[in-house]
Design an enzyme around this catalytic site. Structure first.
Site, PDB file in Angstrom:
ATOM      1  CB  CYS A 195      -0.979  -0.046   1.173  1.00 52.65           C
ATOM      2  SG  CYS A 195      -2.317   1.139   0.986  1.00 52.65           S
TER       3      CYS A 195
ATOM      4  CG  HIS B  17      -4.352  -3.311   2.342  1.00 45.24           C
ATOM      5  ND1 HIS B  17      -3.534  -2.882   3.358  1.00 45.24           N
ATOM      6  CD2 HIS B  17      -4.838  -2.186   1.764  1.00 45.24           C
ATOM      7  CE1 HIS B  17      -3.515  -1.569   3.409  1.00 45.24           C
ATOM      8  NE2 HIS B  17      -4.308  -1.121   2.445  1.00 45.24           N
TER       9      HIS B  17
ATOM     10  CD  GLU C 178      -2.591  -6.202   4.862  1.00 41.77           C
ATOM     11  OE1 GLU C 178      -2.027  -6.537   3.800  1.00 41.77           O
ATOM     12  OE2 GLU C 178      -2.780  -5.011   5.172  1.00 41.77           O
TER      13      GLU C 178
END
Lengths: 226, 206
Positions: free
Chosen positions: B79, B185, B187
Site C-alpha cells: 500500500c 492489501h 493481508e
C-alpha cells in the site's frame, strides 16, 4: 452483524462463504460493551483475512485507537459524530479516511430524511443528505446508511434515500436496512446506486447463502468477487 | 526473522498475523538493527506520503531500508509502502520518497460516479511478465484496495499487475529481483492475498 450468537464463529463462516467485508455493530454503548468490543475486535482479527468494521457507541479518539490497534480495519461512528462532528475530522486526520465510517440512521420526514441517533431513538432535526455531505467533507471514508423505515421490514432498502445520499457524496455508500430477498440487494446496487449492500438477517437465518447472493448478482451483470 | 517495519503508520497487526498464520516468524520493529539482520523485510503503511517519510527519517529508517533493498534480500512493500518506493507524490509536494523506483505517485482521477478513495475489491490484470510473487494467482483475481493515489512508474517493465479504477494503474510492481510491492492489501485479500504472501515467503526460504 447484529445479534450473531458467537460473532467470531459467525465471522469465520461468512468469510469462508465469500463475504467481502464484515461489520460488527453492537447497539448498546455501556462501559461493559466497550470492553467487550475491544475483546471482540482482537478475537475477530485473529481469524479473519477480510476487512472488518466495528461500531456501536464509539465516542472518542482513544476508543478508535484501541480498536484499530487490535486489528480492526475500520470503525463506525454515529451518535458521537452527530454530537461532535469534529470527531470525524480528527479521526480522519489521525488514522486516515480509509478507516472512518460514518453510520447514518435516517427516517423519512415531511421533506427528505431526518438523522436519528442513539440506535434510532433520538431525532436530531438534521437532514440526512446534508449530514452525509458534511461527513464526507470532514474526511469520512464511507457512509453506512440505514433506513429506520425499512430496517427490519424485509421489504427492501429505501432506494430513494440510498440514491439521494450516494449521488450527494464522493465516497462509497453502503445501503442497509430492509434486505429481505436477493432482488433487494440487486436493487440497492442499481436503482439505489449504493456501492455496497449490507444484509444481516437473510444470511443469519440462512435464508440465503452468500454464494447464492453473489451468483444472483453476477447473473444480472453486477461485478462481484466469486 | 521477517522484519515488519513499524514507523507509526497504520495497522501492522494484521500483516504480522497473516505472516504468522502462514508459518513465518514476523517481528514488528522500528529498530534499524532488526532490519539489517532480518532475512526479509515487509514494509506496510497506511496514511499520507509526506508524514510517512517524516516518520521514517525521524526513526532513522531510510538508510536501513535502502540497504536492505540494495542487499537483494526479499522485500515487500504494501500500500503506502509501495508508494514510498517512488520518487515523489502529488499527495505531499516537495517531499522526496525512497526513490528505489523511478516515477511519481499521482492522485486517482475524480469524476462523477467514480468514488475516491478506491476502496474495495478489484481485479488483478497480470502483465504477462512471469513473476514468482504472482505464481498460481489467476488472471482477474480479486484483491482488496484502499487508496487515493497510485504509482506512475517511468519504466513500464516494473509493472507486474495492473488494476482499473478510472484508469489502469499498477497494482503490483517488482524490480525483476526480490523487491516487490503491491498497492492492495494482501493481508485483507483472503485466499489470493494469502497465496501472494505465501509466494513471498517461498522466496524468503529459497
Amino acid at each position: 452483524m447484529r445479534d450473531a450468537g458467537d460473532p467470531v464463529a459467525a465471522g469465520r463462516r461468512y468469510e469462508r462463504e465469500g463475504a467481502d467485508e464484515l461489520v460488527f455493530l453492537d447497539i448498546t454503548a455501556s462501559a461493559h460493551a466497550r470492553r467487550t468490543r475491544v475483546r471482540l475486535a482482537r478475537e475477530v482479527a485473529q481469524v479473519l483475512f477480510i476487512p472488518f468494521t466495528v461500531g456501536g457507541g464509539i465516542g472518542s479518539l482513544e476508543e478508535i485507537r484501541q480498536l484499530l490497534a487490535q486489528g480492526c480495519d475500520k470503525i463506525s461512528v454515529n451518535t458521537a459524530a452527530v454530537k461532535t462532528p469534529g470527531l470525524i475530522t480528527q479521526a480522519a486526520r489521525r488514522f486516515g479516511s480509509q478507516c472512518v465510517v460514518v453510520a447514518i440512521d435516517a427516517k423519512r420526514g415531511a421533506r427528505g430524511w431526518e438523522v436519528y441517533t442513539r440506535g434510532g431513538r433520538t431525532p436530531t432535526g438534521q437532514d440526512a443528505v446534508k449530514w452525509a455531505r458534511e461527513a464526507a467533507d470532514r474526511g469520512a471514508g464511507e457512509i453506512l446508511l440505514t433506513s429506520m423505515d425499512t430496517d427490519g421490514t424485509k421489504a427492501g432498502y429505501d432506494l430513494a434515500l440510498t440514491r439521494a445520499v450516494a449521488e450527494a457524496v464522493p465516497i462509497p455508500v453502503i445501503a442497509s436496512g430492509g434486505a429481505g430477498s436477493l432482488r433487494h440487494l440487486y436493487e440497492g446496487l442499481t436503482k439505489g446506486k449504493a456501492d455496497a449492500v449490507l444484509a444481516a438477517s437473510i444470511f443469519h437465518y440462512r435464508r440465503y447463502t452468500i454464494p447464492q447472493a453473489k451468483r444472483y448478482l453476477k447473473k444480472r451483470g453486477v461485478p462481484v468477487r466469486l | 526473522m521477517i522484519a515488519v517495519v513499524d514507523y507509526g503508520m497504520g495497522n501492522l497487526a494484521s500483516v504480522a498475523k497473516a505472516l504468522r498464520f502462514l508459518g513465518a516468524r514476523p517481528q514488528v520493529t522500528s529498530r534499524p538493527g532488526d532490519i539489517a539482520r532480518s532475512q526479509a523485510v515487509v514494509f506496510p503503511g497506511v496514511g499520507a506520503f509526506g508524514e510517512a517519510m517524516g516518520e521514517l527519517r525521524r526513526r532513522g529508517l531510510v538508510a536501513p531500508l535502502l540497504e536492505a533493498i540494495g542487499s537483494g534480500k526479499p522485500f515487500l512493500g504494501l500500500c503506502l509502502g509501495l508508494q514510498l518506493l517512488f520518487e515523489a507524490s502529488d499527495e505531499s509536494p516537495g517531499v522526496k520518497g525512497l526513490a528505489v523506483f523511478r516515477g511519481r505517485v499521482r492522485r486517482l482521477p475524480s469524476r462523477p460516479g467514480l468514488k475516491i478513495p478506491h476502496m474495495g475489491w478489484n481485479r488483478l490484470e497480470k502483465s504477462g511478465i512471469r513473476n514468482p510473487l504472482l505464481r498460481d494467482i489467476p488472471e482477474g483475481a480479486f484483491v482488496y484496495f484502499v487508496h487515493s493515489y497510485y504509482a506512475d512508474p517511468q519504466e513500464k517493465k516494473v509493472v507486474i499487475a495492473k488494476t482499473r479504477h478510472g484508469l489502469p494503474f499498477p497494482s503490483a510492481v517488482g524490480d525483476g529481483g526480490k523487491l516487490w510491492a503491491t498497492q492492495f492489501h494482501p493481508e485483507k485479500s483472503q485466499v489470493w492475498g494469502l497465496k501472494l504472501l505465501k509466494n513471498f515467503l517461498k522466496e524468503v526460504s529459497s
